[in-house]
Design a protein around this motif. Sequence first.
Motif, mmCIF file in Angstrom:
data_model
loop_
_atom_site.group_PDB
_atom_site.id
_atom_site.type_symbol
_atom_site.label_atom_id
_atom_site.label_comp_id
_atom_site.label_asym_id
_atom_site.label_seq_id
_atom_site.Cartn_x
_atom_site.Cartn_y
_atom_site.Cartn_z
ATOM 1 N N UNK A 144 0.818 -1.207 0.000
ATOM 2 C CA UNK A 144 0.000 0.000 0.000
ATOM 3 C C UNK A 144 0.861 1.269 0.000
ATOM 4 N N UNK A 145 1.966 1.240 0.750
ATOM 5 C CA UNK A 145 2.836 2.411 0.890
ATOM 6 C C UNK A 145 4.061 2.234 0.001
ATOM 7 N N UNK A 146 4.231 3.153 -0.968
ATOM 8 C CA UNK A 146 5.291 2.995 -1.953
ATOM 9 C C UNK A 146 6.182 4.226 -2.120
ATOM 10 N N UNK A 147 5.806 5.356 -1.538
ATOM 11 C CA UNK A 147 6.532 6.606 -1.744
ATOM 12 C C UNK A 147 7.456 6.876 -0.561
ATOM 13 N N UNK A 148 8.752 6.991 -0.845
ATOM 14 C CA UNK A 148 9.722 7.189 0.224
ATOM 15 C C UNK A 148 9.670 8.591 0.806
ATOM 16 N N UNK A 149 9.744 8.681 2.132
ATOM 17 C CA UNK A 149 9.830 9.942 2.862
ATOM 18 C C UNK A 149 10.962 9.795 3.865
ATOM 19 N N UNK A 150 11.959 10.703 3.802
ATOM 20 C CA UNK A 150 13.157 10.577 4.620
ATOM 21 C C UNK A 150 13.414 11.824 5.455
ATOM 22 N N UNK A 151 13.811 11.622 6.676
ATOM 23 C CA UNK A 151 14.295 12.695 7.542
ATOM 24 C C UNK A 151 15.714 12.338 7.942
ATOM 25 N N UNK A 152 16.661 13.253 7.712
ATOM 26 C CA UNK A 152 18.063 12.916 7.945
ATOM 27 C C UNK A 152 18.845 14.016 8.639
ATOM 28 N N UNK A 153 20.012 13.636 9.111
ATOM 29 C CA UNK A 153 20.953 14.579 9.740
ATOM 30 C C UNK A 153 22.347 14.236 9.252
ATOM 31 N N UNK A 154 23.120 15.261 8.889
ATOM 32 C CA UNK A 154 24.484 15.055 8.410
ATOM 33 C C UNK A 154 25.412 14.834 9.605
ATOM 34 N N UNK A 155 25.984 13.636 9.667
ATOM 35 C CA UNK A 155 26.886 13.287 10.774
ATOM 36 C C UNK A 155 28.324 13.680 10.492
ATOM 37 N N UNK A 156 28.709 13.709 9.235
ATOM 38 C CA UNK A 156 30.086 14.066 8.864
ATOM 39 C C UNK A 156 30.046 14.974 7.657
ATOM 40 N N UNK A 157 30.750 16.089 7.756
ATOM 41 C CA UNK A 157 30.849 17.023 6.641
ATOM 42 C C UNK A 157 32.303 17.469 6.544
ATOM 43 N N UNK A 158 33.022 16.913 5.583
ATOM 44 C CA UNK A 158 34.435 17.212 5.401
ATOM 45 C C UNK A 158 34.606 18.110 4.182
ATOM 46 N N UNK A 159 35.116 19.328 4.392
ATOM 47 C CA UNK A 159 35.336 20.276 3.290
ATOM 48 C C UNK A 159 36.818 20.310 2.948
ATOM 49 N N UNK A 160 37.111 20.335 1.652
ATOM 50 C CA UNK A 160 38.513 20.385 1.219
ATOM 51 C C UNK A 160 38.604 21.093 -0.119
#
Length: 364
Positions: free
Chosen positions: A348-364
Amino acid sequence: MKSKIALMACLMGFSYSFAQETMNMDVSLKNYSKMIDSIVVSEKVKMNKELDEVDHDFKRNKINSDEKQKQRADIASKYEQTINEKIDAHRNEFEEFTRQAVKDAVLKPVDSLHKDKNQIVFGLGGVSILMDEDKTKPADYLRTWQYVVALVGTNYTTKDKTFAFLNNTLDFKNTVFNSAVYMVRYQGQLGNFTSPFFYRLGLGYRWDQSKAKYGKTFTQENQILDTKEFTKGNLKDTHINNHYLFVPVEFKFVLNPKYIEHNGTKYLNNRVSQFSIVAGVYGAVRIASNIYNKYSNDYSKRIVERESINHGVNDIIFGGKLGIGYAGFNVFVQKDFTPAFNNNANLKSKYGLQIGIELLNASF
């Protein structure tokens, strides 16, 4: 002799403290200190050899006690004068180093652009790493490559209730974190150097995991993906893994921009903590999908089954993203506009819904 060595030690400490001010002076003054050490050590080795010879003559009764003391005093005086002369020969070099160090310490401004170029910051949102050794001007910080790891909670909704997160579906068990995103993205500025608008282009990997309701497992029979009661034994774990090649296109807007001036030009200061909102779209190409079952029965305490999914899962999905962040703390919502499961899935349920948090952010 002792007073002279103490004075040289003070001069060496003084020169070292000033050497901290700049990299160039640091190298020069360290070399100067090593040179003084070398002179003192070399001359003391020679002096000790002559003093040993005097002691040897005294033990063999070639000289008396008064003559011994006189010779030792003469030798010490001779080498004290030699050390003074050799150091004086380099006095002009030392004075020039000292004058330059004082001038830099008093007149040279603090280089805020190059201070703390490489950083590791631990915060509520995880770990933020800045690797900026090659950046020489503020404009360089407005163009960055980033490696991002995000922990995500994936839920599936029906078409008519697209934002019903953690809703009581008939197909899936609700879990908080069951997915992840790993990607490399490029961030560039839109407009002039003071513009608060940025664009992001990324390429990465998205992994979604979906657990069936308690006591049920996923099956694919007659080209239909479905759930049914598990009858093979004591079911310990069951889920579907969907693996995607992930391509996001995002736009970032800095809410409280801060600025820096460098060589007469004003720039947005992208090195300080600022609030921002992010909106974008993404596409995902399915790489693989599989069913995982772990159970026990009368013959074995641990049986694992893995089965590739051939039907019921769409190969391409598209969606949108909305997020908000402060410094290294970034949270977002992603919504699949196209269903992850097709008509060959009896779900019945086919549409993805996501809630996320960035744990690592490496800038270079």
